[in-house]
Design a protein around this motif. Structure first.
Motif, PDB file in Angstrom:
ATOM      1  N   THR A  87     -26.414   3.316 -22.891  1.00  0.00           N
ATOM      2  CA  THR A  87     -26.979   3.292 -24.108  1.00  0.00           C
ATOM      3  C   THR A  87     -27.728   4.806 -24.248  1.00  0.00           C
ATOM      4  OG1 THR A  87     -27.402   1.170 -24.113  1.00  0.00           O
ATOM      5  CG2 THR A  87     -28.486   2.234 -25.665  1.00  0.00           C
ATOM      6  N   TYR A  91     -25.642   7.412 -26.839  1.00  0.00           N
ATOM      7  CA  TYR A  91     -26.172   7.657 -28.179  1.00  0.00           C
ATOM      8  C   TYR A  91     -27.216   8.912 -28.030  1.00  0.00           C
ATOM      9  CZ  TYR A  91     -24.389   3.154 -29.663  1.00  0.00           C
ATOM     10  OH  TYR A  91     -23.407   2.088 -29.898  1.00  0.00           O
ATOM     11  N   LYS A 271     -27.479  -2.204 -36.256  1.00  0.00           N
ATOM     12  CA  LYS A 271     -27.559  -0.760 -35.987  1.00  0.00           C
ATOM     13  C   LYS A 271     -29.053  -0.452 -35.990  1.00  0.00           C
ATOM     14  CE  LYS A 271     -25.244   3.443 -35.145  1.00  0.00           C
ATOM     15  NZ  LYS A 271     -26.364   4.409 -35.183  1.00  0.00           N
ATOM     16  N   TYR A 278     -28.835   2.645 -31.725  1.00  0.00           N
ATOM     17  CA  TYR A 278     -27.588   2.042 -30.999  1.00  0.00           C
ATOM     18  C   TYR A 278     -27.355   0.772 -31.949  1.00  0.00           C
ATOM     19  CZ  TYR A 278     -31.303  -1.373 -29.806  1.00  0.00           C
ATOM     20  OH  TYR A 278     -32.500  -2.411 -29.795  1.00  0.00           O
ATOM     21  N   LEU A 283     -22.856  -2.844 -28.174  1.00  0.00           N
ATOM     22  CA  LEU A 283     -23.470  -2.902 -26.740  1.00  0.00           C
ATOM     23  C   LEU A 283     -23.230  -4.375 -26.209  1.00  0.00           C
ATOM     24  CD1 LEU A 283     -26.851  -0.845 -26.742  1.00  0.00           C
ATOM     25  CD2 LEU A 283     -25.110  -0.251 -25.907  1.00  0.00           C
TER      26      LEU A 283
END
Length: 740
Positions: A87, A91, A271, A278, A283
């Protein structure tokens, strides 16, 4: 003996201490252990990321020691750390920022003694026998088929089900199978918004009451710090078998996770818009893969099930390419398709009479409308051409007549307007003054209920002036309509309409203004379900996910604004929102034949409405995907937005353009496949006296874009250190933005 540890703490990506920090410890602590460490003059919570062979060149005098570990708490798993690492990398955020944001805030404040006391609290085990299968509602043929297909294929699954087709029951059955097969298995069920959590939690608690109340927990920002910590600890210890939550729950510690359900997967709320930006949906898919790779073969893979009536185009394209499997449920529960009806949600079936009809309202004037009947019990779609309605009318006469007829029959109507407040602007027609916010490049919204002008961006609030501040004219008037004004207007227009029992009409409004107090939303929804409301007015918060059994008419008052937006995702969001709103009508099989969705528009011939009339998401998606492929946009291209905030536009834009020029000069990794556009002001360029600018970066290759962004981070940091840009307030990278 001294041990050296790499510890991550909460620091932003553009901080000088963004990476893991080295600490020494007298005791050996494994990766994933939670510790308290000094950071400057503060004591903060950190996560041991790895054990180091030595100090890595750190001078003994500069080394700081771990102050203590949170004993009694099992280390965070390697899978969780890999998820957080991905993550942060994807991102473009710091490792510590993501890791610490995933932990409950109260965990950072508790001492070791306080935590030990909480961990000693016994979990009430009130488990009982699971419900008899014969007591459960019978599945439809499509539900049975969807479950069978899901079990037979290990790919991520997209459950493409019409509103009211019974997707929640599929979630319940899938979760029940996982929990029954493994006594330690955990299931994560995600919803896009907090207001959808209570009703879904009630259904899951009722179905899984045999597990015990302590085994079903929720995780979202609406919980108190103590409640959130309690739920997180139960999930981390494996005591919670079923976790329901919003996007934050995707990063929760669930050591025995075997199923992830993402309800309304298309929703933009998945989002994150602050901090680490993220996508919880994406995810969830990645986490299922990680959990599968790390799972004990005896337990089987971790599965992910995405459900919606209007899939995101990214997920839809994934089913076309075969990355995801598609499970279709086109029929509403309790509705039997008419003889010879072999259509799906892409049906083209019209009601009796010509498709282009003329409805005669009271008074005899012609009302041009387009009417269609949704297949499989879905509501009829009526498009009202507002070019043929009385000028400046908010609600067309035939719509008012239809609402009145519903009230007379004891049925409910829902009027949808995605704008809260009384009016978006207060204006003086003599001098042209408008209620601009002094701190933002936006207007303050007029709220009549408390006679205030409120900025919905910075929160600045002031009383409505007695006269125009510009010229002194006392005749200042509201422009446009919000839900508050619509509620008032409806009460005036329907003043003579009575309920079947002769009682007075009851109108309710549900939006962010009426649901601020704790428990207000639940109370208002209970009134709707108890049929104490005849007409419900609200924003998008009531247009999706709710199971209203007695609403037979839904009306969208002013949806045209999104038809010609500069944001390429606007048509997708509008179509999804209208389809979801239509899905609130006729959810009871007794009312499905009479249910209708009315759409007031000045552009009834727009291709979006052509697909909406037929409830034909596949046709809409096909057209949108063709346009996006031609333009190289998602899901055929990849993008990131780099945003900068400063006291002036010159500094914000200059920072972005200078950093982009430096990247081009240095020929960073992946730059040959990346296009950077000049910086421009954001749509609302000033918020709270801070100027905002953005730069779009695109690439046909996800890998090339990732390489470029990773290499660009140090350049952005160095650019900020230059004298011209030291006044920059902040900058951030938004990968896969949902709005441009």
């Amino acid at each position: 003996m001294t041990h050296w540890l790499s510890v991550v703490v909460a620091t932003p990506a553009h901080s000088a201490v963004a990476g893991p920090l080295t600490y020494r410890s007298e005791s050996l602590l494994g990766p994933g252990s939670l510790v308290r460490v000094p950071l400057g003059k503060r004591e903060v919570l950190g996560v041991v990321w790895e054990q180091l062979p030595d100090s890595g060149g750190l001078a003994e005098a500069q080394a700081k020691s771990v102050l203590g570990a949170l004993d009694g708490l099992a280390p965070l798993s390697a899978t969780w750390r890999r998820l957080v690492g991905f993550t942060a990398s994807y991102y473009q955020r710091s490792l510590g920022e993501v890791a610490l944001a995933a932990l409950p805030p109260q965990l950072r404040e508790l001492s070791t003694v306080q935590l030990a006391r909480r961990l000693k609290r016994p979990v009430k085990d009130s488990a009982s026998a699971p419900p008899d299968a014969r007591q459960l509602v019978a599945l439809s043929a499509q539900q049975t088929q969807a479950l069978a297909q899901f079990e037979a294929d290990t790919r991520p699954a997209l459950l493409f089900g019409a509103t009211g087709s019974g997707k929640t029951e599929v979630y319940l059955r899938a979760a029940a199978r996982v929990l029954a097969a493994d006594p330690g298995a955990q299931v994560l069920v995600m919803v896009p918004e907090i207001n959808l959590t209570p009703q879904l939690q009630a259904r899951f608690e009722e179905r899984f009451a045999h597990l015990g109340k302590e085994r079903v927990v929720s995780l979202h920002s609406g919980l108190s710090p103590a409640q959130r910590l309690k739920s997180w600890l139960a999930a981390h210890a494996g005591q919670a078998r079923l976790v329901l939550g919003t996007r934050m729950a995707v990063l929760a510690s669930l050591p025995k996770l075997q199923l992830i359900v993402v309800d309304e997967e298309h929703d933009p709320s998945y989002k994150q818009q602050e901090g680490a930006r993220y996508s919880a949906r994406d995810l969830a898919v990645y986490r299922a893969k990680l959990e599968t790779d790390a799972a004990n073969p005896a337990h089987g893979p971790c599965r992910v099930l995405l459900g919606t009536a209007t899939p995101s185009l990214e997920s839809w394209q994934a089913t076309i390419t075969g990355r995801y499997q598609r499970l279709s449920m086109s029929e509403r529960i309790g509705v039997t398709p008419s003889s010879g009806d072999t259509t799906s949600m892409g049906a083209e079936e019209f009601s009796d009479g010509p498709p282009l009809g003329k409805l005669a309202p009271p008074g005899g004037s012609e009302v041009h409308a387009v009417t269609s009947v949704g297949a499989n019990g879905l509501p009829k779609i009526r498009l009202l051409d507002m070019n043929h309605q009385p000028k400046h009318c908010t609600l067309a006469p035939p719509l008012l007549e239809a609402i009145g007829a519903r009230i007379a029959r004891g049925e409910q109507s829902l009027i949808f307007l995605n704008r809260r407040g009384y009016a978006p602007v207060l204006a003086c027609h003599d001098c042209g003054w408008k209620s601009e916010c002094p701190h933002c490049s936006a207007y303050r919204v007029f709220h009549k209920i408390d006679r205030t002008l409120r900025c919905h961006h910075c929160g600045f609030t002031a009383r409505v002036p007695r006269a125009c501040p510009g010229c002194g004219n006392v005749d200042i008037a509201p422009l446009g309509k919000g839900t508050e004004r619509l509620e008032e207007h409806l009460a005036e227009l329907l003043a003579g309409v009575q309920r079947p029992d002769g009682g007075a009409l009851r109108i309710a409004r549900i939006d962010a203004d009426t649901t601020r107090l704790k428990g207000a939303l639940e109370s208002q929804l209970a009134s709707v379900h108890a049929r104490e409301v005849d007409v419900l007015v609200g924003t998008q918060m009531i247009a999706k996910g709710h199971d209203f059994r007695h609403i037979t008419l839904v009306a969208a008052v002013n949806p045209d604004g999104a038809l010609f937006s500069s944001d390429f995702r606007a048509p997708e969001r509008l179509f999804g929102l209208l389809m979801q709103a239509a899905g609130r009508a006729g959810r009871d099989a007794l009312h499905s034949e009479a249910s209708e969705m009315w759409v007031q528009t000045f552009h009834p011939q727009h291709p979006l409405f052509a697909a909406l009339k037929q409830h034909d998401y596949p046709a809409f998606a096909a057209q949108e995907l063709r346009e996006r492929e031609a333009a190289g946009m998602s899901p055929f291209g990849y993008s990131a937005l780099v945003r900068a905030e400063a006291r002036t536009q010159e500094v914000a834009q200059g920072f972005l353009n200078t950093a982009a020029a430096a990247a081009q000069t240095q020929q960073l990794s992946g730059h040959a496949q990346v296009t950077s556009y000049p910086a421009v002001p954001m749509t609302i360029q000033r918020v709270a006296n801070i100027e905002r600018a953005q730069m779009l970066v695109e690439s046909p290759s996800r890998a090339a874009l990732q390489r470029f962004l990773a290499a660009w981070q140090p350049v952005l940091f160095e650019t900020r250190q230059q004298g011209d840009f030291k006044s920059l307030v902040r900058w951030a990278v938004d990968v896969d933005p949902i709005a441009i």
